[in-house]
Design an enzyme around this catalytic site. Sequence first.
Site, short mmCIF file in Angstrom:
data_model
loop_
_atom_site.label_atom_id
_atom_site.label_comp_id
_atom_site.label_asym_id
_atom_site.label_seq_id
_atom_site.Cartn_x
_atom_site.Cartn_y
_atom_site.Cartn_z
N ASN A 158 8.76 25.05 3.51
CA ASN A 158 9.89 24.22 3.10
C ASN A 158 9.55 23.46 1.83
O ASN A 158 8.47 23.62 1.28
CB ASN A 158 10.29 23.27 4.24
CG ASN A 158 9.14 22.37 4.63
OD1 ASN A 158 8.73 21.51 3.86
ND2 ASN A 158 8.57 22.59 5.81
N ASP A 215 9.50 24.16 12.27
CA ASP A 215 9.82 24.10 13.70
C ASP A 215 9.48 25.40 14.41
O ASP A 215 9.18 25.41 15.59
CB ASP A 215 11.31 23.80 13.88
CG ASP A 215 11.63 22.35 13.51
OD1 ASP A 215 10.74 21.50 13.72
OD2 ASP A 215 12.74 22.08 13.02
N PRO A 253 4.28 23.83 17.96
CA PRO A 253 4.08 22.58 18.71
C PRO A 253 4.67 21.42 17.91
O PRO A 253 4.71 21.46 16.68
CB PRO A 253 2.55 22.46 18.76
CG PRO A 253 2.05 23.25 17.60
CD PRO A 253 3.04 24.38 17.42
N ASP A 254 5.15 20.40 18.62
CA ASP A 254 5.54 19.17 17.93
C ASP A 254 4.27 18.33 17.80
O ASP A 254 3.76 17.80 18.79
CB ASP A 254 6.64 18.43 18.70
CG ASP A 254 7.19 17.28 17.89
OD1 ASP A 254 6.39 16.46 17.37
OD2 ASP A 254 8.43 17.20 17.73
N ILE A 255 3.75 18.26 16.60
CA ILE A 255 2.45 17.62 16.39
C ILE A 255 2.51 16.14 16.78
O ILE A 255 1.66 15.65 17.54
CB ILE A 255 2.01 17.77 14.91
CG1 ILE A 255 1.83 19.26 14.60
CG2 ILE A 255 0.72 17.01 14.63
CD1 ILE A 255 1.63 19.60 13.14
N PHE A 306 8.56 10.00 10.96
CA PHE A 306 9.56 10.00 9.89
C PHE A 306 10.66 10.94 10.29
O PHE A 306 10.43 11.90 11.02
CB PHE A 306 8.93 10.44 8.57
CG PHE A 306 8.15 9.33 7.94
CD1 PHE A 306 8.67 8.57 6.91
CD2 PHE A 306 6.89 9.01 8.43
CE1 PHE A 306 7.97 7.52 6.38
CE2 PHE A 306 6.18 7.94 7.90
CZ PHE A 306 6.72 7.20 6.87
O1 C5P Z 1 11.95 16.49 15.08
P1 C5P Z 1 11.79 16.22 13.63
O2 C5P Z 1 11.17 17.34 12.88
O3 C5P Z 1 12.98 15.71 12.92
O4 C5P Z 1 10.77 14.97 13.65
C1 C5P Z 1 10.26 14.42 12.48
C2 C5P Z 1 8.95 13.74 12.75
O5 C5P Z 1 8.13 14.49 13.63
C3 C5P Z 1 8.14 13.62 11.49
O6 C5P Z 1 7.35 12.47 11.60
C4 C5P Z 1 7.32 14.91 11.52
O7 C5P Z 1 6.15 14.78 10.74
C5 C5P Z 1 7.03 15.06 12.97
N1 C5P Z 1 6.92 16.47 13.44
C6 C5P Z 1 5.72 16.96 13.88
N2 C5P Z 1 5.63 18.24 14.36
C7 C5P Z 1 6.72 19.03 14.40
C8 C5P Z 1 7.96 18.55 13.95
C9 C5P Z 1 8.02 17.27 13.47
O8 C5P Z 1 4.71 16.23 13.82
N3 C5P Z 1 6.62 20.27 14.86
#
Ligand code: C5P
Length: 408
Positions: free
Chosen positions: A211, A283, A311-313, A329
């Site tokens: 992105n 994502d 994974p959502d980090i 953020f």
């Molecule tokens: O769910 P979204 O992507 O909008 O969430 C944004 C926040 O979550 C940001 O702080 C981003 O760095 C973090 N994030 C993450 N891992 C992901 C998706 C988002 O750490 N896979």
Amino acid sequence: MNSPKILLAITGGISAYKSAVLARLLMKQGCVVRVMMTDGACQFITPLTLQALTGHEVHTALLDEHAEKGMGHIELAKWADVVVMAPCSANTIAKLANGLADNLVTTVALATTAPILIAPAMNQAMFAHGIVQDNLSKLQRFGYTILAPDSGEQACGDVGAGRLPEPENLCERILAFLSRTNSPQILHHKKVIITAGATAEPIDPVRFLSNHSTGKMGFALARACLNAGADVTIVAGKGVNLPTPTGATRITVGTADEMLAVCTSVMMDDADTIFIATAAVADYKVAHVAPHKIKKTSNQDGLTLELVKNPDILATMSQTFPSALMVGFAAETTDTDNYAKGKLIAKNLDMIAVNDVSDKTIGFGSDDNAMTVFFADKYAKDKQVLAKASKDTIAIELVGHMAKLLQS
Ligand code: C5P
């Protein structure tokens, strides 16, 4: 600090010519620069050059009636907010380490209460010599800051550490030092891990999904945290093309899985650690990465890639490290506040900052930002609106909020 007063000491070395450029760059950044030179320095570059560049008389002699009538060595020592010795020769380093005061530069070094920054520059064998290294360690023990030399090809033909860094680099390090010494140390003894930039998910050996994130906000936060006294690690996407802030540790990663693994390995689960997630994490990743380059075929107009969730980090980190402060953020284009509040709860965060990326002047890659910040209910803190400003200014404000959460 308004117009920091920099006393630039030039000693004898072939790289003394770089000091002329350094003086100009510091002045361009709003510093007032006065110069003192050793006899050795005057063999390489003339005081007249530095006088013409800085607009001030250049000081060369300790016992000079004329100079003492103008600004004597004690006045000069008191005038400086910071003394920068660049290039600093092995000879001057040795004199400083032994408290000698046999010329203007070494005398001012003893007389000043201002911080002293030393940029050693010499032949690589001289720089590696135990005596020089011992002298530098001794100076550090006495509070001097050493601006490490570059490695590379030297004027004498040798290759190794000892080159005076380029003036742009020195200027940046001096300004970073000034910002740090003049900022309230509200994150002193805190460890900060920041994710920044875009992740990249391979499709095949030559292509990836990514992105537009540039990492600017994350790097601005890193600078603000460093200036506030924190120990900072940046986990940055491999496409981030920004210089590493002086003093930060940078770890480069590709995929979201790699970013999570690195974050987990450097993170600490304690109340003195802050995790800041500015990265734009993909994502989804490609389910089956092709081992060889995917070729166009004449009988197919389309190509379907199967994607699976990454994974959502941030959510994973907040679950694994519940004692640390978690900062997220959100970049949104509609209903920004509600989406942000939802993420604050869903990812179990202490604080989330949201911006409206549909406004091109504050979106990806721009130098400005405007944000609204929400806090977890337990802090009983109202949302904060941060008006449009540079990312550096926004970062300082965000760091102020983080420090307050740590205190509460
Ligand atoms: O769910 P979204 O992507 O909008 O969430 C944004 C926040 O979550 C940001 O702080 C981003 O760095 C973090 N994030 C993450 N891992 C992901 C998706 C988002 O750490 N896979």
